[in-house]
Design a protein around this motif. Structure first.
Motif, PDB file in Angstrom:
ATOM      1  N   GLY A 177       0.804  -1.221   0.000  1.00 10.72           N
ATOM      2  CA  GLY A 177       0.000   0.000   0.000  1.00 10.72           C
ATOM      3  C   GLY A 177       0.840   1.276   0.000  1.00 10.72           C
ATOM      4  O   GLY A 177       1.995   1.266  -0.425  1.00 10.72           O
ATOM      5  N   ILE A 178       0.251   2.351   0.503  1.00 11.44           N
ATOM      6  CA  ILE A 178       0.912   3.659   0.429  1.00 11.44           C
ATOM      7  C   ILE A 178       2.210   3.681   1.225  1.00 11.44           C
ATOM      8  O   ILE A 178       3.227   4.205   0.762  1.00 11.44           O
ATOM      9  N   ALA A 179       2.199   3.074   2.415  1.00 14.11           N
ATOM     10  CA  ALA A 179       3.432   3.042   3.213  1.00 14.11           C
ATOM     11  C   ALA A 179       4.523   2.305   2.440  1.00 14.11           C
ATOM     12  O   ALA A 179       5.688   2.727   2.411  1.00 14.11           O
ATOM     13  N   GLY A 180       4.154   1.206   1.792  1.00 18.79           N
ATOM     14  CA  GLY A 180       5.118   0.441   1.008  1.00 18.79           C
ATOM     15  C   GLY A 180       5.693   1.256  -0.129  1.00 18.79           C
ATOM     16  O   GLY A 180       6.903   1.231  -0.375  1.00 18.79           O
ATOM     17  N   SER A 181       4.823   1.997  -0.832  1.00 21.55           N
ATOM     18  CA  SER A 181       5.331   2.781  -1.954  1.00 21.55           C
ATOM     19  C   SER A 181       6.259   3.882  -1.466  1.00 21.55           C
ATOM     20  O   SER A 181       7.273   4.178  -2.101  1.00 21.55           O
ATOM     21  N   ALA A 182       5.939   4.467  -0.309  1.00 20.63           N
ATOM     22  CA  ALA A 182       6.814   5.512   0.232  1.00 20.63           C
ATOM     23  C   ALA A 182       8.177   4.937   0.601  1.00 20.63           C
ATOM     24  O   ALA A 182       9.224   5.530   0.292  1.00 20.63           O
ATOM     25  N   MET A 183       8.176   3.753   1.228  1.00 20.41           N
ATOM     26  CA  MET A 183       9.449   3.157   1.649  1.00 20.41           C
ATOM     27  C   MET A 183      10.302   2.763   0.443  1.00 20.41           C
ATOM     28  O   MET A 183      11.511   2.991   0.430  1.00 20.41           O
ATOM     29  N   ALA A 184       9.680   2.150  -0.576  1.00 15.81           N
ATOM     30  CA  ALA A 184      10.439   1.726  -1.745  1.00 15.81           C
ATOM     31  C   ALA A 184      11.037   2.939  -2.470  1.00 15.81           C
ATOM     32  O   ALA A 184      12.202   2.931  -2.877  1.00 15.81           O
ATOM     33  N   THR A 185      10.237   4.007  -2.582  1.00 22.33           N
ATOM     34  CA  THR A 185      10.729   5.209  -3.259  1.00 22.33           C
ATOM     35  C   THR A 185      11.865   5.847  -2.480  1.00 22.33           C
ATOM     36  O   THR A 185      12.893   6.230  -3.048  1.00 22.33           O
ATOM     37  N   LEU A 186      11.690   5.926  -1.158  1.00 23.97           N
ATOM     38  CA  LEU A 186      12.770   6.458  -0.318  1.00 23.97           C
ATOM     39  C   LEU A 186      14.037   5.630  -0.499  1.00 23.97           C
ATOM     40  O   LEU A 186      15.149   6.163  -0.526  1.00 23.97           O
ATOM     41  N   GLY A 187      13.838   4.314  -0.626  1.00 23.67           N
ATOM     42  CA  GLY A 187      14.988   3.427  -0.818  1.00 23.67           C
ATOM     43  C   GLY A 187      15.799   3.798  -2.038  1.00 23.67           C
ATOM     44  O   GLY A 187      17.026   3.850  -1.989  1.00 23.67           O
ATOM     45  N   VAL A 188      15.124   4.088  -3.155  1.00 26.97           N
ATOM     46  CA  VAL A 188      15.853   4.465  -4.374  1.00 26.97           C
ATOM     47  C   VAL A 188      16.548   5.811  -4.184  1.00 26.97           C
ATOM     48  O   VAL A 188      17.648   6.044  -4.679  1.00 26.97           O
ATOM     49  N   VAL A 189      15.885   6.707  -3.443  1.00 28.20           N
ATOM     50  CA  VAL A 189      16.354   8.090  -3.364  1.00 28.20           C
ATOM     51  C   VAL A 189      17.519   8.280  -2.388  1.00 28.20           C
ATOM     52  O   VAL A 189      18.466   9.007  -2.674  1.00 28.20           O
ATOM     53  N   VAL A 190      17.435   7.615  -1.230  1.00 25.96           N
ATOM     54  CA  VAL A 190      18.387   7.921  -0.154  1.00 25.96           C
ATOM     55  C   VAL A 190      19.875   7.735  -0.544  1.00 25.96           C
ATOM     56  O   VAL A 190      20.683   8.625  -0.283  1.00 25.96           O
ATOM     57  N   PRO A 191      20.243   6.615  -1.219  1.00 27.07           N
ATOM     58  CA  PRO A 191      21.670   6.503  -1.578  1.00 27.07           C
ATOM     59  C   PRO A 191      22.147   7.667  -2.451  1.00 27.07           C
ATOM     60  O   PRO A 191      23.199   8.271  -2.161  1.00 27.07           O
ATOM     61  N   SER A 192      21.363   8.030  -3.478  1.00 29.50           N
ATOM     62  CA  SER A 192      21.741   9.149  -4.344  1.00 29.50           C
ATOM     63  C   SER A 192      21.874  10.434  -3.549  1.00 29.50           C
ATOM     64  O   SER A 192      22.799  11.222  -3.740  1.00 29.50           O
ATOM     65  N   LEU A 193      20.892  10.631  -2.659  1.00 30.50           N
ATOM     66  CA  LEU A 193      20.871  11.860  -1.868  1.00 30.50           C
ATOM     67  C   LEU A 193      22.151  11.985  -1.045  1.00 30.50           C
ATOM     68  O   LEU A 193      22.816  13.025  -1.044  1.00 30.50           O
TER      69      LEU A 193
END
Lengths: 187, 194
Positions: free
Chosen positions: A71-87
């Motif tokens: 659900g929404i929490a899952g999509s937020a976590m997966a997206t954060l996962g892609v973003v955090v290393p780059s950030l």
């Protein structure tokens, strides 16, 4: 599950260079073959959606997979996962790049990289150019936008390319509205 | 208010970025140059860094520009801005509008946008190449001999490897190769005293 989504996509974000399509191969390997979160058909569906919506493909895919799993929490976590290393990586680089460029050899390297990135952009553009529909209207649209963009740049006229995108989209909708009843059978 | 501006500009970039990683480069260039956030030279450096670090190019550029303009908070705000449009649109499609991508007007829009995006990428690429060679504006042409030599060598090596050796060169390898050529050619020019 949420932590697993985050970590899985963080790993994908951390180990894919060159963005976009390199990421699809990586996601297929991890999400379909290792984790079995999706089957091949679902993956194809997601790729189609990701390609036909705006935004980086990796983010689109992470959001979609995350939503399917949790659900929404899952999509937020997966997206954060892609973003955090780059950030983290790019933030660190941004702190040191200027000092780094003071070094003569680093500056020399970046003289070369300047040519390299222009070449990469052209290479990507030429690859996409071959996929333009071989019909009059897409080709004319391409020609007009290309020439205008070059002229605007040469004469330093400021015109946001967002307008070109919107005009192209409106033209596409108009053509669809006019021609689609006749062509429906063919498509 | 730099944070709000960073957020809004990168939100716009995320919303209008069609055609994968390279589709957003024209918009990013336009945005950072017109706001005076980066110079043309800094933009080139940024692209070089983003092509050779992992992760989506969109996120990499947003983080970098955000950090330069607004520190840690700036980088977070810009990254959030660039990611949010995709995130919201995909959530919408995954939850309530499952058939959005089958909608004929949506399809029509996407078909119309495609040739525009390719034209934006190719024109931006051509202009960046000219600028790298020293053609800044019509009345400001100072041919940069070092860059011309680097480009010729890069093209020769690239096509040598891809045509005759049948190997593919990833973006990272092209960046590394061009960096090596940059050092080599600059040192030769320096030694000759040109």
């Amino acid at each position: 599950m949420l932590a697993e989504l985050f970590l899985t996509f963080a790993k994908i974000g951390l180990f894919t260079f060159g963005g976009g399509y390199a990421m699809i191969a990586q996601i297929k390997e991890v999400v379909v073959e290792q984790k079995k979160w999706l089957d091949d058909e679902e993956l194809m569906q997601i790729i189609t959606v990701a390609e036909s919506t705006p935004g980086p493909i990796a983010i689109n895919m992470a959001t979609y997979v995350g939503y399917k799993k949790k659900g929404i929490a899952g999509s937020a976590m997966a997206t954060l996962g892609v973003v955090v290393p780059s950030l983290v990586i790019l933030f660190t680089i941004s702190l040191f790049l200027d000092a780094f460029l003071q070094n003569k050899y680093v500056a020399y390297a970046f003289t070369g990289i300047k040519c390299g990135v222009a070449f990469l952009i052209l290479r990507a553009g030429l690859g996409l150019f071959q996929k333009i529909e071989k019909r009059a209207i897409p080709r004319i649209t391409f020609g007009i936008v290309f020439v205008l963009m070059i002229l605007f740049d040469l004469f330093a006229i400021s015109f946001s390319s967002v307008w070109f995108i919107l005009m192209g989209g409106v033209l596409g909708i108009a053509l669809y509205a006019v021609f689609s009843p006749k062509k429906e059978g063919k498509e | 208010m730099i944070y709000l501006q960073l957020f809004l500009e990168f939100f716009k970039i995320g919303l209008f970025c069609f055609g994968g990683a390279f589709g957003m480069i024209p918009l990013i260039e336009e945005t950072v140059i017109t706001h005076g956030w980066l110079t043309e030279a800094e933009f080139f450096n940024l692209l070089g860094v983003c092509e050779s670090t992992p992760g989506p190019i969109a996120v990499n550029t947003a983080t970098y520009v955000g950090s330069v303009m607004g520190g840690p908070l700036g980088s977070i705000v810009a990254t959030l801005g660039v990611v949010l449009p995709s995130f919201l649109i995909i959530l919408l499609i995954a939850s309530v509008m499952k058939n959005l991508t089958d909608n004929k007007y949506f399809k029509g829009f996407m078909r119309g946008v495609k040739p525009v995006v390719v034209a934006l990428i190719l024109s931006t690429g051509s202009m960046l190449l000219l600028k790298a060679m020293g053609f800044a504006r019509l009345h400001d042409v100072r041919v940069d001999a070092v860059s011309v030599v680097i480009l010729v060598l890069l093209l020769a090596i690239y096509f040598g490897i891809t045509r005759f050796w049948k190997k593919k060169l990833s973006a990272v390898k092209v960046v590394l190769l061009s960096a090596a050529l940059g050092i080599l050619v600059s040192m030769v020019f320096e030694a000759v005293g040109a």
